[in-house]
Motif scaffolding. Structure first.
Motif, PDB file in Angstrom:
ATOM      1  N   HIS A  41       0.809  -1.215   0.000  1.00 42.34           N
ATOM      2  CA  HIS A  41       0.000   0.000   0.000  1.00 42.34           C
ATOM      3  C   HIS A  41       0.848   1.274   0.000  1.00 42.34           C
ATOM      4  O   HIS A  41       0.361   2.342   0.342  1.00 42.34           O
ATOM      5  CB  HIS A  41      -0.947  -0.002   1.207  1.00 42.34           C
ATOM      6  CG  HIS A  41      -1.957  -1.083   1.157  1.00 42.34           C
ATOM      7  ND1 HIS A  41      -3.087  -1.002   0.387  1.00 42.34           N
ATOM      8  CD2 HIS A  41      -1.995  -2.308   1.744  1.00 42.34           C
ATOM      9  CE1 HIS A  41      -3.795  -2.103   0.514  1.00 42.34           C
ATOM     10  NE2 HIS A  41      -3.145  -2.921   1.331  1.00 42.34           N
ATOM     11  N   ASP A  78      -0.664   4.238  -1.983  1.00 43.82           N
ATOM     12  CA  ASP A  78      -2.061   4.616  -1.755  1.00 43.82           C
ATOM     13  C   ASP A  78      -2.238   6.123  -1.609  1.00 43.82           C
ATOM     14  O   ASP A  78      -3.223   6.686  -2.084  1.00 43.82           O
ATOM     15  CB  ASP A  78      -2.619   3.903  -0.526  1.00 43.82           C
ATOM     16  CG  ASP A  78      -2.897   2.435  -0.779  1.00 43.82           C
ATOM     17  OD1 ASP A  78      -2.667   1.973  -1.919  1.00 43.82           O
ATOM     18  OD2 ASP A  78      -3.334   1.745   0.157  1.00 43.82           O
ATOM     19  N   THR A 110     -11.439  -0.997   0.131  1.00 43.10           N
ATOM     20  CA  THR A 110     -11.610  -1.153   1.571  1.00 43.10           C
ATOM     21  C   THR A 110     -12.627  -2.255   1.810  1.00 43.10           C
ATOM     22  O   THR A 110     -13.481  -2.498   0.965  1.00 43.10           O
ATOM     23  CB  THR A 110     -12.108   0.163   2.212  1.00 43.10           C
ATOM     24  OG1 THR A 110     -13.302   0.572   1.572  1.00 43.10           O
ATOM     25  CG2 THR A 110     -11.074   1.252   2.132  1.00 43.10           C
ATOM     26  N   PRO A 111     -12.547  -2.944   2.930  1.00 39.24           N
ATOM     27  CA  PRO A 111     -11.587  -2.744   4.016  1.00 39.24           C
ATOM     28  C   PRO A 111     -10.207  -3.299   3.653  1.00 39.24           C
ATOM     29  O   PRO A 111     -10.098  -4.190   2.822  1.00 39.24           O
ATOM     30  CB  PRO A 111     -12.180  -3.522   5.181  1.00 39.24           C
ATOM     31  CG  PRO A 111     -12.986  -4.593   4.535  1.00 39.24           C
ATOM     32  CD  PRO A 111     -13.499  -4.024   3.238  1.00 39.24           C
ATOM     33  N   MET A 112      -9.190  -2.736   4.297  1.00 37.56           N
ATOM     34  CA  MET A 112      -7.828  -3.196   4.087  1.00 37.56           C
ATOM     35  C   MET A 112      -6.986  -2.903   5.325  1.00 37.56           C
ATOM     36  O   MET A 112      -7.306  -2.003   6.103  1.00 37.56           O
ATOM     37  CB  MET A 112      -7.202  -2.540   2.865  1.00 37.56           C
ATOM     38  CG  MET A 112      -6.937  -1.056   3.002  1.00 37.56           C
ATOM     39  SD  MET A 112      -6.062  -0.396   1.573  1.00 37.56           S
ATOM     40  CE  MET A 112      -7.231   0.828   1.003  1.00 37.56           C
ATOM     41  N   ARG A 156      -6.130  -0.433  10.122  1.00 40.74           N
ATOM     42  CA  ARG A 156      -7.206  -1.055   9.340  1.00 40.74           C
ATOM     43  C   ARG A 156      -8.120   0.055   8.850  1.00 40.74           C
ATOM     44  O   ARG A 156      -8.643   0.834   9.626  1.00 40.74           O
ATOM     45  CB  ARG A 156      -7.996  -2.040  10.180  1.00 40.74           C
ATOM     46  CG  ARG A 156      -9.180  -2.610   9.428  1.00 40.74           C
ATOM     47  CD  ARG A 156      -9.338  -4.073   9.721  1.00 40.74           C
ATOM     48  NE  ARG A 156     -10.512  -4.590   9.039  1.00 40.74           N
ATOM     49  CZ  ARG A 156     -10.466  -5.232   7.890  1.00 40.74           C
ATOM     50  NH1 ARG A 156      -9.323  -5.456   7.311  1.00 40.74           N
ATOM     51  NH2 ARG A 156     -11.561  -5.675   7.329  1.00 40.74           N
ATOM     52  N   LEU A 157      -8.272   0.128   7.533  1.00 43.47           N
ATOM     53  CA  LEU A 157      -9.166   1.115   6.924  1.00 43.47           C
ATOM     54  C   LEU A 157     -10.456   0.397   6.544  1.00 43.47           C
ATOM     55  O   LEU A 157     -10.461  -0.470   5.671  1.00 43.47           O
ATOM     56  CB  LEU A 157      -8.519   1.738   5.685  1.00 43.47           C
ATOM     57  CG  LEU A 157      -7.214   2.494   5.940  1.00 43.47           C
ATOM     58  CD1 LEU A 157      -6.573   2.904   4.633  1.00 43.47           C
ATOM     59  CD2 LEU A 157      -7.469   3.695   6.819  1.00 43.47           C
ATOM     60  N   ASP A 158     -11.549   0.764   7.228  1.00 41.89           N
ATOM     61  CA  ASP A 158     -12.837   0.141   6.948  1.00 41.89           C
ATOM     62  C   ASP A 158     -13.582   0.866   5.846  1.00 41.89           C
ATOM     63  O   ASP A 158     -14.474   0.304   5.215  1.00 41.89           O
ATOM     64  CB  ASP A 158     -13.684   0.102   8.221  1.00 41.89           C
ATOM     65  CG  ASP A 158     -13.044  -0.815   9.262  1.00 41.89           C
ATOM     66  OD1 ASP A 158     -12.595  -1.914   8.882  1.00 41.89           O
ATOM     67  OD2 ASP A 158     -12.979  -0.426  10.433  1.00 41.89           O
ATOM     68  N   SER A 159     -13.237   2.133   5.642  1.00 42.88           N
ATOM     69  CA  SER A 159     -13.840   2.932   4.579  1.00 42.88           C
ATOM     70  C   SER A 159     -12.859   4.056   4.262  1.00 42.88           C
ATOM     71  O   SER A 159     -11.806   4.163   4.880  1.00 42.88           O
ATOM     72  CB  SER A 159     -15.181   3.516   5.022  1.00 42.88           C
ATOM     73  OG  SER A 159     -14.986   4.507   6.017  1.00 42.88           O
ATOM     74  N   GLN A 160     -13.220   4.913   3.331  1.00 45.02           N
ATOM     75  CA  GLN A 160     -12.342   6.034   2.992  1.00 45.02           C
ATOM     76  C   GLN A 160     -12.226   7.029   4.141  1.00 45.02           C
ATOM     77  O   GLN A 160     -11.303   7.829   4.180  1.00 45.02           O
ATOM     78  CB  GLN A 160     -12.839   6.742   1.731  1.00 45.02           C
ATOM     79  CG  GLN A 160     -12.756   5.885   0.493  1.00 45.02           C
ATOM     80  CD  GLN A 160     -11.334   5.513   0.125  1.00 45.02           C
ATOM     81  OE1 GLN A 160     -10.406   6.255   0.359  1.00 45.02           O
ATOM     82  NE2 GLN A 160     -11.168   4.333  -0.451  1.00 45.02           N
ATOM     83  N   ALA A 212     -10.918   4.615  10.139  1.00 49.94           N
ATOM     84  CA  ALA A 212      -9.671   3.880  10.372  1.00 49.94           C
ATOM     85  C   ALA A 212      -9.610   3.425  11.817  1.00 49.94           C
ATOM     86  O   ALA A 212     -10.189   4.052  12.704  1.00 49.94           O
ATOM     87  CB  ALA A 212      -8.464   4.761  10.053  1.00 49.94           C
TER      88      ALA A 212
END
Length: 184
Positions: free
Chosen positions: A23, A26, A40-42, A73-77, A80
């Motif tokens: 990443h 990114d 996401t998630p990532m 951990r990014l669950d959405s834009q 986090a």
């Protein structure tokens, strides 16, 4: 970590240290508006508190890099979270001329503060309150001592005496300055 020509600023070498999991670009993708490429998630290494957080130390042709391996951990834009259990650290010795890894030592806790190189030793203070001493040439661990329950402070040396700022105020500890003898 990058090596630059001191006169021209030209990039000589680039060396990733610590955990990277694909990443690294990114931020560039987001700045270019290429959000569709960001799935996401990532889980991202290095995360928000990961990477190189403390100052590097230099001894001759070797630079010592303190590393924090902490994922996010990014669950959405816009959402986090820290990833529990991802915390750890490394001390990496790089050749100043080439960026080649001379040695690397995994540490059980991150190194938020600076490293210190003095004489033939290099020191790193990990967040779990352990002060580690390594042979600067081989990376062999030759000295260690617990200085506090938590630590993220600075280091200095004079002769065989180390000055260590230890403690972590957010953990309701009183920060303190300690003088330790390496000969002990």
């Amino acid at each position: 970590v990058v090596g630059l020509d001191q006169k021209t600023g030209k990039l000589l070498w680039r060396r990733p240290v610590g955990i990277h999991n694909g990443h690294d670009d990114d931020g560039l993708l987001a700045m270019r508006g290429e959000y569709g490429k960001l799935k996401t998630p990532m889980t991202v290494y290095p995360g928000v508190f990961g990477g190189v957080a403390g100052s590097l130390a230099l001894r001759g042709s070797t630079v010592f890099v303190p590393v924090v391996n902490y994922a996010t951990r990014l669950d959405s834009q816009i959402g986090a979270a820290m990833v529990s259990g991802s915390e750890g650290g490394e001390l990496v010795a790089l050749d100043v001329s080439t960026g080649a890894v001379k040695w690397k030592e995994s540490l059980g806790s991150p190194v938020y503060g600076p490293t210190l190189a003095t004489n033939d030793l290099v020191f790193a203070l990990t967040f779990d309150g352990l002060l580690h001493g390594f042979d600067a040439d081989s990376g062999e661990r030759i000295w260690g001592r617990r200085v506090a329950p938590y630590a993220e402070g600075g280091l200095a040396a004079t002769g065989s005496t180390l000055l260590v700022r230890a403690g972590f105020p957010q953990a309701e500890e009183v920060p303190r300055l300690m003088a330790l003898s390496v000969d002990d």
